[in-house]
Design a protein around this motif. Sequence first.
Motif, PDB file in Angstrom:
ATOM      1  N   GLY A 205      33.677  45.008  31.833  1.00 54.03           N
ATOM      2  CA  GLY A 205      34.601  44.497  32.844  1.00 54.03           C
ATOM      3  C   GLY A 205      34.022  43.295  33.554  1.00 54.03           C
ATOM      4  O   GLY A 205      34.694  42.283  33.759  1.00 54.03           O
ATOM      5  N   GLY A 206      32.736  43.393  33.922  1.00 54.00           N
ATOM      6  CA  GLY A 206      32.081  42.261  34.568  1.00 54.00           C
ATOM      7  C   GLY A 206      31.904  41.085  33.634  1.00 54.00           C
ATOM      8  O   GLY A 206      31.967  39.921  34.044  1.00 54.00           O
ATOM      9  N   TRP A 207      31.662  41.399  32.372  1.00 58.12           N
ATOM     10  CA  TRP A 207      31.511  40.342  31.352  1.00 58.12           C
ATOM     11  C   TRP A 207      32.796  39.532  31.253  1.00 58.12           C
ATOM     12  O   TRP A 207      32.768  38.294  31.324  1.00 58.12           O
ATOM     13  N   GLN A 208      33.932  40.231  31.100  1.00 59.19           N
ATOM     14  CA  GLN A 208      35.190  39.496  30.991  1.00 59.19           C
ATOM     15  C   GLN A 208      35.589  38.860  32.321  1.00 59.19           C
ATOM     16  O   GLN A 208      36.130  37.749  32.340  1.00 59.19           O
ATOM     17  N   PHE A 209      35.305  39.536  33.430  1.00 61.31           N
ATOM     18  CA  PHE A 209      35.651  38.944  34.717  1.00 61.31           C
ATOM     19  C   PHE A 209      34.843  37.666  34.962  1.00 61.31           C
ATOM     20  O   PHE A 209      35.352  36.705  35.554  1.00 61.31           O
ATOM     21  N   SER A 210      33.614  37.622  34.489  1.00 54.30           N
ATOM     22  CA  SER A 210      32.835  36.376  34.591  1.00 54.30           C
ATOM     23  C   SER A 210      33.541  35.257  33.845  1.00 54.30           C
ATOM     24  O   SER A 210      33.619  34.113  34.324  1.00 54.30           O
ATOM     25  N   GLY A 211      34.075  35.591  32.653  1.00 50.95           N
ATOM     26  CA  GLY A 211      34.819  34.586  31.894  1.00 50.95           C
ATOM     27  C   GLY A 211      36.074  34.136  32.629  1.00 50.95           C
ATOM     28  O   GLY A 211      36.425  32.947  32.614  1.00 50.95           O
ATOM     29  N   MET A 212      36.756  35.080  33.282  1.00 54.03           N
ATOM     30  CA  MET A 212      37.937  34.689  34.064  1.00 54.03           C
ATOM     31  C   MET A 212      37.541  33.778  35.227  1.00 54.03           C
ATOM     32  O   MET A 212      38.221  32.785  35.529  1.00 54.03           O
ATOM     33  N   THR A 213      36.437  34.129  35.882  1.00 50.30           N
ATOM     34  CA  THR A 213      35.973  33.288  36.993  1.00 50.30           C
ATOM     35  C   THR A 213      35.693  31.863  36.519  1.00 50.30           C
ATOM     36  O   THR A 213      36.079  30.882  37.176  1.00 50.30           O
ATOM     37  N   TYR A 214      35.039  31.731  35.375  1.00 55.68           N
ATOM     38  CA  TYR A 214      34.788  30.385  34.823  1.00 55.68           C
ATOM     39  C   TYR A 214      36.108  29.635  34.595  1.00 55.68           C
ATOM     40  O   TYR A 214      36.212  28.437  34.850  1.00 55.68           O
ATOM     41  N   SER A 215      37.115  30.370  34.094  1.00 56.70           N
ATOM     42  CA  SER A 215      38.389  29.715  33.759  1.00 56.70           C
ATOM     43  C   SER A 215      39.169  29.306  35.009  1.00 56.70           C
ATOM     44  O   SER A 215      40.089  28.489  34.923  1.00 56.70           O
ATOM     45  N   VAL A 417      24.524  42.391  36.687  1.00 54.29           N
ATOM     46  CA  VAL A 417      25.617  41.670  37.337  1.00 54.29           C
ATOM     47  C   VAL A 417      26.950  42.176  36.822  1.00 54.29           C
ATOM     48  O   VAL A 417      27.885  42.450  37.596  1.00 54.29           O
ATOM     49  N   TYR A 418      27.052  42.331  35.510  1.00 57.08           N
ATOM     50  CA  TYR A 418      28.304  42.805  34.915  1.00 57.08           C
ATOM     51  C   TYR A 418      28.637  44.211  35.411  1.00 57.08           C
ATOM     52  O   TYR A 418      29.800  44.542  35.676  1.00 57.08           O
ATOM     53  N   GLY A 419      27.620  45.057  35.530  1.00 54.76           N
ATOM     54  CA  GLY A 419      27.869  46.413  36.005  1.00 54.76           C
ATOM     55  C   GLY A 419      28.438  46.420  37.414  1.00 54.76           C
ATOM     56  O   GLY A 419      29.352  47.187  37.729  1.00 54.76           O
ATOM     57  N   ALA A 420      27.902  45.580  38.280  1.00 59.31           N
ATOM     58  CA  ALA A 420      28.409  45.497  39.657  1.00 59.31           C
ATOM     59  C   ALA A 420      29.854  44.994  39.672  1.00 59.31           C
ATOM     60  O   ALA A 420      30.676  45.462  40.473  1.00 59.31           O
ATOM     61  N   LEU A 421      30.160  44.063  38.787  1.00 53.42           N
ATOM     62  CA  LEU A 421      31.516  43.511  38.756  1.00 53.42           C
ATOM     63  C   LEU A 421      32.506  44.451  38.073  1.00 53.42           C
ATOM     64  O   LEU A 421      33.712  44.379  38.334  1.00 53.42           O
ATOM     65  N   ASP A 422      32.018  45.336  37.201  1.00 50.16           N
ATOM     66  CA  ASP A 422      32.889  46.404  36.658  1.00 50.16           C
ATOM     67  C   ASP A 422      33.580  47.134  37.794  1.00 50.16           C
ATOM     68  O   ASP A 422      34.797  47.384  37.773  1.00 50.16           O
ATOM     69  N   THR A 423      32.784  47.503  38.785  1.00 47.61           N
ATOM     70  CA  THR A 423      33.308  48.286  39.912  1.00 47.61           C
ATOM     71  C   THR A 423      34.372  47.518  40.685  1.00 47.61           C
ATOM     72  O   THR A 423      35.389  48.083  41.109  1.00 47.61           O
ATOM     73  N   VAL A 424      34.167  46.225  40.842  1.00 48.32           N
ATOM     74  CA  VAL A 424      35.138  45.396  41.557  1.00 48.32           C
ATOM     75  C   VAL A 424      36.471  45.374  40.811  1.00 48.32           C
ATOM     76  O   VAL A 424      37.543  45.572  41.404  1.00 48.32           O
ATOM     77  N   VAL A 425      36.418  45.153  39.511  1.00 47.57           N
ATOM     78  CA  VAL A 425      37.650  45.089  38.719  1.00 47.57           C
ATOM     79  C   VAL A 425      38.362  46.437  38.726  1.00 47.57           C
ATOM     80  O   VAL A 425      39.587  46.518  38.887  1.00 47.57           O
ATOM     81  N   GLN A 426      37.588  47.507  38.567  1.00 47.96           N
ATOM     82  CA  GLN A 426      38.203  48.846  38.597  1.00 47.96           C
ATOM     83  C   GLN A 426      38.895  49.111  39.932  1.00 47.96           C
ATOM     84  O   GLN A 426      39.992  49.685  39.975  1.00 47.96           O
ATOM     85  N   SER A 427      38.280  48.678  41.012  1.00 50.93           N
ATOM     86  CA  SER A 427      38.872  48.915  42.340  1.00 50.93           C
ATOM     87  C   SER A 427      40.215  48.210  42.475  1.00 50.93           C
ATOM     88  O   SER A 427      41.179  48.767  43.007  1.00 50.93           O
ATOM     89  N   VAL A 428      40.282  46.993  41.982  1.00 51.00           N
ATOM     90  CA  VAL A 428      41.525  46.221  42.083  1.00 51.00           C
ATOM     91  C   VAL A 428      42.633  46.859  41.250  1.00 51.00           C
ATOM     92  O   VAL A 428      43.805  46.841  41.642  1.00 51.00           O
ATOM     93  N   LEU A 429      42.255  47.445  40.108  1.00 51.84           N
ATOM     94  CA  LEU A 429      43.269  48.014  39.218  1.00 51.84           C
ATOM     95  C   LEU A 429      43.660  49.447  39.578  1.00 51.84           C
ATOM     96  O   LEU A 429      44.640  49.970  39.041  1.00 51.84           O
ATOM     97  N   THR A 430      42.898  50.083  40.479  1.00 52.15           N
ATOM     98  CA  THR A 430      43.231  51.461  40.861  1.00 52.15           C
ATOM     99  C   THR A 430      43.708  51.578  42.304  1.00 52.15           C
ATOM    100  O   THR A 430      44.206  52.633  42.699  1.00 52.15           O
TER     101      THR A 430
END
Length: 453
Positions: A205-215, A417-430
Amino acid sequence: MTKRVRSVVAVIALGGLSAAALAGCSSPSTGTADGKVSIQIGDRPSADRPEDRAYFDKRVEAFEQANPDIDLEPVETGYDASTFQALAAGGSLPTVMSVPLTEPAGLIKRGQAADLTDALQAEGLLDSLNPTVLKLAENSDGRAFAIPTNAYSFGLVYNRALFTQAGLDPDSPPTTWDQVRAAAKKIHDATGAAGFSVLTTANTGGWQFSGMTYSFGGTVENEDGSKATFDDKPSTQALQLLSDMRWKDGTMPENTLYDIPTQGQDFAAGKIGMIIGASDSYYNIVQNLKLPAENFGIGGMPQLKGAEGTLGGGTVQIVDPKASAEQKTAAVKWVKFFYLQRFLDETTAVEDAKASNEAGSVTGLPGLAVVNSDQYASYFDWIAQYINVPSANFTPYLEASASIPVVAEPVNNAQEVYGALDTVVQSVLTDQNADIPSLLSTAQTDVQSRLGR
Protein backbone atom coordinates in the motif's frame (compact mmCIF):
# COMPACT_ATOMS: atom_id res chain seq x y z
CA MET A 1 13.91 -14.26 -22.87
CA THR A 2 14.26 -17.93 -22.09
CA LYS A 3 13.05 -19.30 -18.79
CA ARG A 4 16.62 -19.87 -17.66
CA VAL A 5 17.82 -16.38 -18.53
CA ARG A 6 14.70 -14.83 -17.00
CA SER A 7 15.10 -16.93 -13.86
CA VAL A 8 18.70 -15.96 -13.24
CA VAL A 9 18.32 -12.31 -14.16
CA ALA A 10 15.04 -11.94 -12.27
CA VAL A 11 16.45 -13.35 -9.07
CA ILE A 12 19.43 -11.04 -9.36
CA ALA A 13 17.10 -8.13 -10.16
CA LEU A 14 15.07 -8.76 -7.03
CA GLY A 15 18.13 -8.92 -4.88
CA GLY A 16 17.15 -12.47 -4.06
CA LEU A 17 20.64 -13.87 -4.07
CA SER A 18 21.81 -14.22 -0.53
CA ALA A 19 24.93 -12.30 0.30
CA ALA A 20 27.89 -14.42 1.10
CA ALA A 21 28.92 -14.45 4.71
CA LEU A 22 31.48 -11.78 5.31
CA ALA A 23 34.09 -14.34 6.25
CA GLY A 24 33.50 -16.07 2.95
CA CYS A 25 34.25 -13.04 0.80
CA SER A 26 37.67 -12.45 -0.56
CA SER A 27 39.04 -9.15 -1.69
CA PRO A 28 38.58 -8.50 -5.39
CA SER A 29 41.50 -8.84 -7.70
CA THR A 30 43.16 -5.51 -8.13
CA GLY A 31 44.91 -5.56 -11.46
CA THR A 32 46.35 -7.60 -14.25
CA ALA A 33 48.14 -10.93 -14.18
CA ASP A 34 49.96 -12.64 -17.02
CA GLY A 35 48.85 -9.84 -19.30
CA LYS A 36 45.21 -10.49 -18.43
CA VAL A 37 42.73 -8.36 -16.57
CA SER A 38 41.17 -10.16 -13.64
CA ILE A 39 37.84 -9.16 -12.05
CA GLN A 40 35.43 -10.61 -9.53
CA ILE A 41 31.82 -10.79 -10.67
CA GLY A 42 29.10 -11.02 -8.04
CA ASP A 43 25.65 -12.61 -8.08
CA ARG A 44 26.68 -16.17 -8.93
CA PRO A 45 23.65 -18.35 -8.05
CA SER A 46 24.15 -20.46 -4.95
CA ALA A 47 24.67 -24.22 -5.03
CA ASP A 48 21.06 -24.90 -4.01
CA ARG A 49 20.00 -23.57 -7.44
CA PRO A 50 22.07 -25.91 -9.58
CA GLU A 51 20.38 -25.14 -12.93
CA ASP A 52 20.76 -21.38 -12.52
CA ARG A 53 24.33 -21.80 -11.33
CA ALA A 54 25.18 -24.01 -14.29
CA TYR A 55 23.70 -21.47 -16.70
CA PHE A 56 25.65 -18.63 -15.06
CA ASP A 57 28.91 -20.60 -15.19
CA LYS A 58 28.29 -21.46 -18.83
CA ARG A 59 27.94 -17.77 -19.67
CA VAL A 60 31.15 -17.04 -17.77
CA GLU A 61 32.95 -19.64 -19.85
CA ALA A 62 31.52 -18.22 -23.08
CA PHE A 63 32.58 -14.71 -22.09
CA GLU A 64 36.13 -15.77 -21.35
CA GLN A 65 36.36 -17.56 -24.68
CA ALA A 66 35.18 -14.40 -26.44
CA ASN A 67 37.49 -12.20 -24.32
CA PRO A 68 40.70 -14.18 -23.77
CA ASP A 69 42.40 -11.20 -22.15
CA ILE A 70 39.89 -11.15 -19.26
CA ASP A 71 39.71 -13.59 -16.35
CA LEU A 72 36.43 -13.74 -14.44
CA GLU A 73 36.21 -14.89 -10.83
CA PRO A 74 32.52 -15.54 -10.01
CA VAL A 75 31.46 -15.13 -6.38
CA GLU A 76 28.06 -15.49 -4.74
CA THR A 77 28.16 -12.07 -3.13
CA GLY A 78 24.96 -10.21 -3.90
CA TYR A 79 23.37 -7.07 -2.55
CA ASP A 80 22.10 -7.22 1.01
CA ALA A 81 21.36 -3.95 2.77
CA SER A 82 22.40 -5.42 6.11
CA THR A 83 25.91 -6.37 4.95
CA PHE A 84 26.73 -4.05 2.06
CA GLN A 85 28.31 -1.27 4.11
CA ALA A 86 30.53 -3.70 5.99
CA LEU A 87 31.68 -5.24 2.71
CA ALA A 88 32.39 -1.81 1.28
CA ALA A 89 34.27 -0.68 4.38
CA GLY A 90 36.31 -3.87 4.39
CA GLY A 91 37.22 -3.60 0.72
CA SER A 92 35.43 -6.88 0.01
CA LEU A 93 32.99 -5.87 -2.70
CA PRO A 94 33.27 -7.79 -5.96
CA THR A 95 34.58 -5.76 -8.87
CA VAL A 96 31.07 -5.70 -10.34
CA MET A 97 27.73 -6.58 -8.74
CA SER A 98 24.00 -5.84 -8.80
CA VAL A 99 22.34 -3.33 -6.50
CA PRO A 100 18.77 -1.97 -6.45
CA LEU A 101 18.02 1.12 -8.51
CA THR A 102 17.33 2.95 -5.24
CA GLU A 103 21.00 2.87 -4.29
CA PRO A 104 23.08 4.84 -6.84
CA ALA A 105 22.39 8.28 -5.32
CA GLY A 106 23.71 7.22 -1.94
CA LEU A 107 26.60 5.22 -3.39
CA ILE A 108 27.71 8.19 -5.48
CA LYS A 109 27.53 10.51 -2.50
CA ARG A 110 29.61 8.11 -0.37
CA GLY A 111 32.13 7.36 -3.12
CA GLN A 112 31.20 3.67 -3.18
CA ALA A 113 30.74 3.25 -6.93
CA ALA A 114 33.18 3.88 -9.76
CA ASP A 115 32.63 6.50 -12.46
CA LEU A 116 31.89 4.36 -15.52
CA THR A 117 31.29 7.12 -18.04
CA ASP A 118 34.57 6.70 -19.94
CA ALA A 119 34.35 2.89 -19.94
CA LEU A 120 30.76 3.04 -21.23
CA GLN A 121 31.77 5.42 -23.99
CA ALA A 122 34.77 3.29 -24.95
CA GLU A 123 32.54 0.22 -25.18
CA GLY A 124 29.96 2.09 -27.27
CA LEU A 125 27.31 1.48 -24.65
CA LEU A 126 26.63 4.92 -23.20
CA ASP A 127 24.44 6.14 -26.06
CA SER A 128 22.62 2.80 -26.27
CA LEU A 129 21.12 3.10 -22.79
CA ASN A 130 17.74 4.62 -21.92
CA PRO A 131 18.59 8.16 -20.76
CA THR A 132 15.50 8.33 -18.54
CA VAL A 133 16.63 5.31 -16.51
CA LEU A 134 20.35 6.09 -16.74
CA LYS A 135 19.66 9.48 -15.15
CA LEU A 136 18.92 7.67 -11.88
CA ALA A 137 22.53 6.43 -11.92
CA GLU A 138 24.18 9.77 -12.72
CA ASN A 139 25.57 12.54 -10.55
CA SER A 140 24.72 16.21 -10.99
CA ASP A 141 27.42 16.53 -13.67
CA GLY A 142 25.84 13.80 -15.79
CA ARG A 143 28.56 11.23 -15.04
CA ALA A 144 27.31 7.63 -14.94
CA PHE A 145 28.16 5.51 -11.90
CA ALA A 146 26.04 2.42 -12.64
CA ILE A 147 24.56 0.49 -15.56
CA PRO A 148 20.80 -0.19 -15.51
CA THR A 149 20.03 -3.79 -16.44
CA ASN A 150 16.43 -4.19 -15.29
CA ALA A 151 13.76 -1.55 -14.79
CA TYR A 152 10.07 -1.05 -14.22
CA SER A 153 7.79 1.92 -13.73
CA PHE A 154 4.21 2.15 -12.55
CA GLY A 155 1.42 2.46 -15.05
CA LEU A 156 -2.34 1.94 -15.14
CA VAL A 157 -3.28 -1.71 -15.76
CA TYR A 158 -6.86 -2.07 -16.97
CA ASN A 159 -9.38 -4.61 -18.20
CA ARG A 160 -10.05 -3.80 -21.86
CA ALA A 161 -13.28 -5.85 -21.90
CA LEU A 162 -14.74 -3.85 -19.00
CA PHE A 163 -13.69 -0.64 -20.77
CA THR A 164 -15.63 -1.69 -23.86
CA GLN A 165 -18.71 -2.69 -21.83
CA ALA A 166 -18.62 0.73 -20.13
CA GLY A 167 -18.42 2.58 -23.45
CA LEU A 168 -14.79 3.58 -22.89
CA ASP A 169 -12.13 3.39 -25.60
CA PRO A 170 -9.75 0.58 -24.62
CA ASP A 171 -7.04 2.10 -26.80
CA SER A 172 -7.16 5.42 -24.92
CA PRO A 173 -6.87 4.77 -21.17
CA PRO A 174 -7.06 7.65 -18.68
CA THR A 175 -3.96 9.83 -18.44
CA THR A 176 -5.01 12.00 -15.48
CA TRP A 177 -6.48 11.13 -12.08
CA ASP A 178 -9.63 13.09 -12.90
CA GLN A 179 -10.07 10.82 -15.93
CA VAL A 180 -9.45 7.72 -13.79
CA ARG A 181 -12.21 8.82 -11.41
CA ALA A 182 -14.65 9.41 -14.27
CA ALA A 183 -13.78 6.10 -15.96
CA ALA A 184 -14.16 4.22 -12.67
CA LYS A 185 -17.69 5.61 -12.32
CA LYS A 186 -18.62 4.49 -15.83
CA ILE A 187 -17.19 1.01 -15.28
CA HIS A 188 -19.01 0.59 -11.97
CA ASP A 189 -22.32 1.89 -13.31
CA ALA A 190 -22.21 -0.22 -16.49
CA THR A 191 -20.78 -3.49 -15.19
CA GLY A 192 -21.10 -3.56 -11.41
CA ALA A 193 -17.35 -4.11 -11.12
CA ALA A 194 -15.20 -1.88 -8.95
CA GLY A 195 -13.74 0.82 -11.15
CA PHE A 196 -10.38 1.16 -9.41
CA SER A 197 -8.41 -0.50 -6.63
CA VAL A 198 -5.14 0.01 -4.78
CA LEU A 199 -2.98 -2.32 -2.73
CA THR A 200 -3.04 -1.82 1.04
CA THR A 201 -1.11 -4.56 2.87
CA ALA A 202 2.35 -6.12 3.22
CA ASN A 203 4.00 -2.74 2.51
CA THR A 204 2.50 -2.70 -0.99
CA GLY A 205 0.00 0.00 0.00
CA GLY A 206 2.81 2.39 0.87
CA TRP A 207 4.70 1.37 -2.24
CA GLN A 208 1.80 2.26 -4.52
CA PHE A 209 0.88 5.33 -2.50
CA SER A 210 4.44 6.60 -2.97
CA GLY A 211 3.89 6.24 -6.71
CA MET A 212 0.63 8.17 -6.46
CA THR A 213 2.37 10.91 -4.49
CA TYR A 214 5.00 11.22 -7.23
CA SER A 215 2.24 11.48 -9.85
CA PHE A 216 0.76 14.41 -7.92
CA GLY A 217 4.17 16.12 -7.95
CA GLY A 218 5.26 15.18 -4.44
CA THR A 219 8.06 13.22 -2.80
CA VAL A 220 8.28 10.78 0.09
CA GLU A 221 11.85 11.46 1.21
CA ASN A 222 14.39 14.10 0.33
CA GLU A 223 17.25 13.18 -2.01
CA ASP A 224 19.59 11.68 0.57
CA GLY A 225 16.83 10.01 2.57
CA SER A 226 17.45 12.03 5.72
CA LYS A 227 14.02 13.67 5.84
CA ALA A 228 10.44 12.46 5.31
CA THR A 229 8.62 14.81 2.95
CA PHE A 230 5.13 13.44 2.33
CA ASP A 231 3.14 15.54 4.81
CA ASP A 232 2.19 18.06 2.15
CA LYS A 233 -0.32 18.94 -0.58
CA PRO A 234 0.49 16.21 -3.18
CA SER A 235 0.06 13.34 -0.71
CA THR A 236 -3.07 14.98 0.68
CA GLN A 237 -4.52 15.23 -2.83
CA ALA A 238 -3.74 11.58 -3.53
CA LEU A 239 -5.45 10.42 -0.34
CA GLN A 240 -8.42 12.71 -0.92
CA LEU A 241 -8.89 11.14 -4.35
CA LEU A 242 -8.98 7.65 -2.80
CA SER A 243 -11.40 8.84 -0.13
CA ASP A 244 -13.73 10.42 -2.68
CA MET A 245 -13.73 7.34 -4.91
CA ARG A 246 -14.35 5.06 -1.94
CA TRP A 247 -16.99 7.05 -0.05
CA LYS A 248 -18.57 9.50 -2.51
CA ASP A 249 -18.44 7.53 -5.77
CA GLY A 250 -18.55 3.99 -4.41
CA THR A 251 -16.22 2.87 -7.18
CA MET A 252 -13.62 1.06 -5.07
CA PRO A 253 -14.00 -2.51 -3.73
CA GLU A 254 -15.54 -3.26 -0.36
CA ASN A 255 -12.45 -5.35 0.31
CA THR A 256 -9.89 -2.87 1.55
CA LEU A 257 -7.14 -5.36 2.40
CA TYR A 258 -5.44 -6.27 -0.86
CA ASP A 259 -1.98 -7.64 -1.49
CA ILE A 260 -0.68 -8.43 -4.97
CA PRO A 261 -2.03 -12.03 -5.18
CA THR A 262 -5.54 -11.24 -3.91
CA GLN A 263 -5.93 -8.10 -5.99
CA GLY A 264 -4.64 -9.99 -9.04
CA GLN A 265 -7.25 -12.70 -8.53
CA ASP A 266 -10.11 -10.19 -8.43
CA PHE A 267 -8.73 -8.25 -11.38
CA ALA A 268 -8.36 -11.39 -13.49
CA ALA A 269 -11.92 -12.41 -12.52
CA GLY A 270 -13.29 -9.16 -13.94
CA LYS A 271 -14.21 -7.69 -10.55
CA ILE A 272 -11.92 -4.63 -10.91
CA GLY A 273 -11.51 -2.34 -13.89
CA MET A 274 -8.20 -0.55 -13.15
CA ILE A 275 -5.22 -1.05 -10.86
CA ILE A 276 -1.71 0.38 -10.54
CA GLY A 277 0.96 -1.94 -11.92
CA ALA A 278 3.89 -2.44 -14.23
CA SER A 279 3.97 -4.24 -17.55
CA ASP A 280 5.25 -7.41 -15.91
CA SER A 281 1.88 -7.67 -14.15
CA TYR A 282 1.08 -9.60 -17.32
CA TYR A 283 2.91 -12.65 -15.96
CA ASN A 284 0.66 -12.89 -12.90
CA ILE A 285 -2.63 -11.72 -14.37
CA VAL A 286 -2.54 -13.42 -17.77
CA GLN A 287 -0.04 -16.27 -17.54
CA ASN A 288 -0.90 -17.39 -14.01
CA LEU A 289 -4.45 -16.18 -13.36
CA LYS A 290 -5.72 -16.64 -16.92
CA LEU A 291 -7.21 -13.26 -17.81
CA PRO A 292 -7.58 -13.50 -21.60
CA ALA A 293 -4.51 -11.84 -23.09
CA GLU A 294 -6.60 -9.61 -25.33
CA ASN A 295 -8.29 -8.12 -22.25
CA PHE A 296 -5.01 -6.97 -20.66
CA GLY A 297 -4.32 -3.27 -21.16
CA ILE A 298 -1.76 -0.90 -19.70
CA GLY A 299 -1.31 2.86 -19.98
CA GLY A 300 1.04 5.33 -18.38
CA MET A 301 0.78 6.24 -14.72
CA PRO A 302 -2.06 8.77 -14.40
CA GLN A 303 -0.84 12.26 -13.54
CA LEU A 304 -2.28 15.28 -11.77
CA LYS A 305 -2.09 17.43 -14.91
CA GLY A 306 1.07 17.03 -16.96
CA ALA A 307 4.05 14.77 -16.43
CA GLU A 308 4.84 14.97 -12.72
CA GLY A 309 6.43 11.55 -12.26
CA THR A 310 6.01 7.82 -11.79
CA LEU A 311 7.71 5.48 -9.37
CA GLY A 312 10.35 3.28 -10.93
CA GLY A 313 12.68 0.60 -9.70
CA GLY A 314 14.92 -2.15 -10.91
CA THR A 315 18.54 -3.16 -10.82
CA VAL A 316 21.84 -1.57 -11.78
CA GLN A 317 25.37 -2.88 -11.93
CA ILE A 318 28.04 -1.02 -9.99
CA VAL A 319 31.82 -1.34 -10.10
CA ASP A 320 34.17 -1.18 -7.12
CA PRO A 321 35.55 2.38 -6.90
CA LYS A 322 39.04 0.92 -6.44
CA ALA A 323 38.91 -0.81 -9.83
CA SER A 324 41.54 0.17 -12.39
CA ALA A 325 40.57 1.59 -15.77
CA GLU A 326 41.22 -1.84 -17.31
CA GLN A 327 39.03 -3.54 -14.74
CA LYS A 328 36.22 -1.04 -15.28
CA THR A 329 36.35 -1.74 -19.00
CA ALA A 330 36.31 -5.50 -18.36
CA ALA A 331 33.35 -5.10 -16.00
CA VAL A 332 31.39 -3.10 -18.56
CA LYS A 333 32.09 -5.78 -21.17
CA TRP A 334 30.72 -8.46 -18.81
CA VAL A 335 27.57 -6.47 -18.04
CA LYS A 336 26.99 -5.89 -21.73
CA PHE A 337 27.53 -9.57 -22.52
CA PHE A 338 25.44 -11.10 -19.72
CA TYR A 339 22.61 -8.61 -19.24
CA LEU A 340 22.22 -6.47 -22.35
CA GLN A 341 23.42 -8.44 -25.35
CA ARG A 342 19.96 -9.57 -26.42
CA PHE A 343 18.94 -5.93 -26.87
CA LEU A 344 22.08 -5.07 -28.85
CA ASP A 345 22.77 -8.05 -31.09
CA GLU A 346 20.24 -9.47 -33.56
CA THR A 347 21.58 -13.03 -33.50
CA THR A 348 21.43 -13.20 -29.72
CA ALA A 349 17.96 -11.64 -29.67
CA VAL A 350 16.53 -14.06 -32.21
CA GLU A 351 18.07 -17.15 -30.64
CA ASP A 352 16.77 -16.17 -27.23
CA ALA A 353 13.26 -15.30 -28.44
CA LYS A 354 12.97 -18.47 -30.51
CA ALA A 355 13.94 -20.65 -27.55
CA SER A 356 11.52 -18.78 -25.27
CA ASN A 357 8.62 -19.06 -27.69
CA GLU A 358 9.22 -22.75 -28.32
CA ALA A 359 9.31 -23.34 -24.55
CA GLY A 360 5.89 -21.73 -24.23
CA SER A 361 7.19 -18.76 -22.22
CA VAL A 362 5.93 -15.20 -22.51
CA THR A 363 8.05 -13.75 -25.31
CA GLY A 364 8.48 -10.12 -26.30
CA LEU A 365 6.79 -8.49 -23.30
CA PRO A 366 7.26 -4.71 -23.58
CA GLY A 367 8.29 -2.75 -20.52
CA LEU A 368 10.43 0.10 -19.30
CA ALA A 369 13.49 -0.35 -21.48
CA VAL A 370 17.04 -0.13 -20.20
CA VAL A 371 18.23 0.62 -23.75
CA ASN A 372 17.22 3.65 -25.77
CA SER A 373 14.02 3.77 -27.80
CA ASP A 374 15.68 3.14 -31.17
CA GLN A 375 17.56 0.12 -29.85
CA TYR A 376 14.42 -1.18 -28.15
CA ALA A 377 12.44 -0.84 -31.40
CA SER A 378 15.14 -2.75 -33.29
CA TYR A 379 15.00 -5.51 -30.69
CA PHE A 380 11.27 -5.98 -31.23
CA ASP A 381 11.71 -5.91 -35.00
CA TRP A 382 14.31 -8.68 -34.76
CA ILE A 383 12.08 -10.96 -32.67
CA ALA A 384 8.74 -10.05 -34.27
CA GLN A 385 7.91 -13.57 -35.49
CA TYR A 386 8.34 -15.00 -31.99
CA ILE A 387 6.33 -12.44 -29.97
CA ASN A 388 3.32 -14.09 -28.31
CA VAL A 389 1.82 -11.16 -26.38
CA PRO A 390 -0.67 -8.55 -27.69
CA SER A 391 1.97 -5.86 -28.27
CA ALA A 392 -0.51 -3.17 -29.32
CA ASN A 393 -2.12 -3.30 -25.87
CA PHE A 394 1.12 -1.93 -24.41
CA THR A 395 1.34 1.06 -26.77
CA PRO A 396 -0.28 3.59 -24.38
CA TYR A 397 2.22 2.61 -21.66
CA LEU A 398 5.24 2.84 -23.95
CA GLU A 399 4.17 6.19 -25.34
CA ALA A 400 3.61 7.62 -21.86
CA SER A 401 6.93 6.26 -20.63
CA ALA A 402 8.72 8.49 -23.08
CA SER A 403 7.53 11.65 -21.33
CA ILE A 404 6.78 10.84 -17.67
CA PRO A 405 9.87 11.21 -15.44
CA VAL A 406 10.86 8.08 -13.55
CA VAL A 407 11.40 8.74 -9.84
CA ALA A 408 13.27 6.23 -7.73
CA GLU A 409 11.85 4.59 -4.65
CA PRO A 410 12.67 6.13 -1.26
CA VAL A 411 16.39 5.63 -0.64
CA ASN A 412 16.26 5.16 3.13
CA ASN A 413 14.39 2.31 4.86
CA ALA A 414 11.90 2.05 2.01
CA GLN A 415 10.11 -0.99 3.40
CA GLU A 416 9.56 0.64 6.79
CA VAL A 417 8.30 3.77 5.08
CA TYR A 418 5.91 1.68 3.00
CA GLY A 419 4.67 -0.12 6.10
CA ALA A 420 3.83 3.17 7.81
CA LEU A 421 2.00 4.38 4.72
CA ASP A 422 0.04 1.10 4.46
CA THR A 423 -1.72 2.15 7.64
CA VAL A 424 -2.55 5.59 6.27
CA VAL A 425 -4.12 4.18 3.11
CA GLN A 426 -6.08 1.57 5.06
CA SER A 427 -7.44 4.26 7.38
CA VAL A 428 -8.71 6.35 4.48
CA LEU A 429 -10.42 3.35 2.89
CA THR A 430 -12.07 2.11 6.10
CA ASP A 431 -13.08 5.39 7.75
CA GLN A 432 -15.09 7.88 5.72
CA ASN A 433 -14.32 10.53 8.34
CA ALA A 434 -10.58 9.93 8.34
CA ASP A 435 -8.58 13.07 9.12
CA ILE A 436 -6.11 13.02 6.24
CA PRO A 437 -3.80 15.84 7.42
CA SER A 438 -3.58 14.25 10.87
CA LEU A 439 -2.84 10.81 9.40
CA LEU A 440 -0.03 12.21 7.25
CA SER A 441 1.44 14.23 10.10
CA THR A 442 1.49 11.25 12.43
CA ALA A 443 2.96 8.96 9.77
CA GLN A 444 5.66 11.48 8.86
CA THR A 445 6.71 11.81 12.50
CA ASP A 446 6.87 8.02 12.73
CA VAL A 447 8.86 7.67 9.51
CA GLN A 448 11.24 10.49 10.44
CA SER A 449 12.16 8.66 13.63
CA ARG A 450 13.06 5.60 11.56
CA LEU A 451 15.19 7.50 9.05
CA GLY A 452 17.62 8.53 11.74
CA ARG A 453 18.45 4.98 12.85
